[in-house]
Design a protein around this motif. Sequence first.
Motif, PDB file in Angstrom:
ATOM      1  N   UNK A  77       0.863  -1.183   0.000  1.00 53.61           N
ATOM      2  CA  UNK A  77       0.000   0.000   0.000  1.00 53.61           C
ATOM      3  C   UNK A  77       0.894   1.226   0.000  1.00 53.61           C
ATOM      4  N   UNK A  78       0.316   2.338  -0.345  1.00 50.80           N
ATOM      5  CA  UNK A  78       1.072   3.582  -0.282  1.00 50.80           C
ATOM      6  C   UNK A  78       1.854   3.884  -1.550  1.00 50.80           C
ATOM      7  N   UNK A  79       3.037   4.440  -1.376  1.00 55.80           N
ATOM      8  CA  UNK A  79       3.839   4.948  -2.483  1.00 55.80           C
ATOM      9  C   UNK A  79       4.315   3.807  -3.383  1.00 55.80           C
ATOM     10  N   UNK A 130       7.109   0.777  -2.456  1.00 47.80           N
ATOM     11  CA  UNK A 130       6.664  -0.619  -2.370  1.00 47.80           C
ATOM     12  C   UNK A 130       7.430  -1.507  -3.344  1.00 47.80           C
ATOM     13  N   UNK A 131       7.668  -1.008  -4.544  1.00 49.92           N
ATOM     14  CA  UNK A 131       8.467  -1.766  -5.511  1.00 49.92           C
ATOM     15  C   UNK A 131       9.872  -1.989  -4.962  1.00 49.92           C
ATOM     16  N   UNK A 132      10.467  -0.929  -4.427  1.00 55.54           N
ATOM     17  CA  UNK A 132      11.827  -1.037  -3.886  1.00 55.54           C
ATOM     18  C   UNK A 132      11.866  -1.976  -2.691  1.00 55.54           C
ATOM     19  N   UNK A 133      10.825  -1.960  -1.873  1.00 53.50           N
ATOM     20  CA  UNK A 133      10.770  -2.853  -0.708  1.00 53.50           C
ATOM     21  C   UNK A 133      10.829  -4.314  -1.141  1.00 53.50           C
ATOM     22  N   UNK A 147      -0.072  -7.962  -2.772  1.00 53.96           N
ATOM     23  CA  UNK A 147      -1.164  -7.377  -3.534  1.00 53.96           C
ATOM     24  C   UNK A 147      -2.038  -6.435  -2.755  1.00 53.96           C
ATOM     25  N   UNK A 148      -1.678  -6.181  -1.526  1.00 52.23           N
ATOM     26  CA  UNK A 148      -2.426  -5.173  -0.789  1.00 52.23           C
ATOM     27  C   UNK A 148      -3.390  -5.764   0.214  1.00 52.23           C
ATOM     28  N   UNK A 149      -3.431  -5.146   1.373  1.00 52.64           N
ATOM     29  CA  UNK A 149      -4.392  -5.508   2.394  1.00 52.64           C
ATOM     30  C   UNK A 149      -5.235  -4.301   2.731  1.00 52.64           C
ATOM     31  N   UNK A 150      -5.896  -4.339   3.846  1.00 51.16           N
ATOM     32  CA  UNK A 150      -6.800  -3.254   4.181  1.00 51.16           C
ATOM     33  C   UNK A 150      -6.125  -1.989   4.648  1.00 51.16           C
ATOM     34  N   UNK A 151      -4.803  -2.010   4.869  1.00 51.03           N
ATOM     35  CA  UNK A 151      -4.125  -0.860   5.460  1.00 51.03           C
ATOM     36  C   UNK A 151      -4.229   0.392   4.609  1.00 51.03           C
ATOM     37  N   UNK A 207      -0.177  -3.358  -9.349  1.00 49.46           N
ATOM     38  CA  UNK A 207       0.929  -2.929 -10.207  1.00 49.46           C
ATOM     39  C   UNK A 207       2.248  -2.975  -9.440  1.00 49.46           C
ATOM     40  N   UNK A 208       2.251  -2.428  -8.222  1.00 55.57           N
ATOM     41  CA  UNK A 208       3.466  -2.424  -7.416  1.00 55.57           C
ATOM     42  C   UNK A 208       3.920  -3.845  -7.094  1.00 55.57           C
ATOM     43  N   UNK A 209       2.979  -4.722  -6.792  1.00 52.52           N
ATOM     44  CA  UNK A 209       3.321  -6.105  -6.467  1.00 52.52           C
ATOM     45  C   UNK A 209       4.006  -6.786  -7.639  1.00 52.52           C
ATOM     46  N   UNK A 210       3.438  -6.610  -8.833  1.00 51.37           N
ATOM     47  CA  UNK A 210       4.006  -7.251 -10.016  1.00 51.37           C
ATOM     48  C   UNK A 210       5.363  -6.653 -10.365  1.00 51.37           C
ATOM     49  N   UNK A 211       5.481  -5.341 -10.302  1.00 54.00           N
ATOM     50  CA  UNK A 211       6.749  -4.700 -10.621  1.00 54.00           C
ATOM     51  C   UNK A 211       7.825  -5.049  -9.590  1.00 54.00           C
ATOM     52  N   UNK A 212       7.397  -5.365  -8.365  1.00 55.52           N
ATOM     53  CA  UNK A 212       8.349  -5.730  -7.332  1.00 55.52           C
ATOM     54  C   UNK A 212       8.768  -7.184  -7.373  1.00 55.52           C
TER      55      UNK A 212
END
Length: 307
Positions: free
Chosen positions: A38-40, A44-47, A78-82, A101-106
Amino acid sequence: QEMAYALAIARAYIEHVLARGLGIDEFAPGLSFNFDVFGNLWEEVAKLRAGRRLWAKLLRDRYAARDPRSMQMRMIAGGGGAGLTVEQPENNIVRGAYYALASALGGAQTMALCCWDEAYTIPSEQASRLSLRTMQVLMEEVGLCDTADPLGGSHFVETTTDAMERRIAEVMDRVEAEGGMVRAIEDGRVQAEVSRGAYERHRRIASGELRKVGVNCHVEKEPPRTVELHPYREEEAARAVERVRRVRRERDGRTASATLAAVRAAAAGGRNVMPAILEAVEARATVGEICTEMKDALGAYREPIRF
């Protein structure tokens, strides 16, 4: 912090299993992670990219793994409720797409995308289907799966990944220096850090420092929203109860009771409970019965409180 704690927990598991006599390549390929996104987008990709890199280094350099599968970080993300909001809940549809998108790119291999109504309730069937279609659009139409690590080589992404890796490693080193992850959880330090992080994020949103569309910027006055709740189906619940009752009627009750007693004895004696649990499962003991035996022998876990 999330990634650092996840890797520190995995490290504790590895140390425990190695001490039991298994080789690293015998079990490391079966380890997997579940990450919230979630968030930026770039953070998230870098994480995720930094976590994958650190995991490979950890398995190769510290534990001398040789199987490439051991060094591959398997994750579901892929994201939770946060990241979702009660305000203007339709915005969560857009947020979910960016989390995917962030999950796949990461580099996530598997995705469990949050649903737009999770800020209110257990996802409805319609919301779950929309999350599924979101992932399918990204895969089938947008081309997100056409190449691995498409952001690799970007100066911005690589620099952010390097910085994220350093921060994760610092937290992991601190946890290890303070006695390891198991002790940190037993002392309540991890829970306190997570609580403080959640409070700090809430404070930043409340002050407007952390921008949240529909909450502290681009706010609209709107009447109270009615969101479809996940239905409770009496018929399905009754069928599930009847299935359990049928298992208990048809099984060998004496054998089931004996295996459950063996589970309790193993737990009370501090022995490996897995062989006894497997025998209980073979005797058609239920999960609830097995857990009850372990709870009676070991007690219930109470979260330590630390401020």
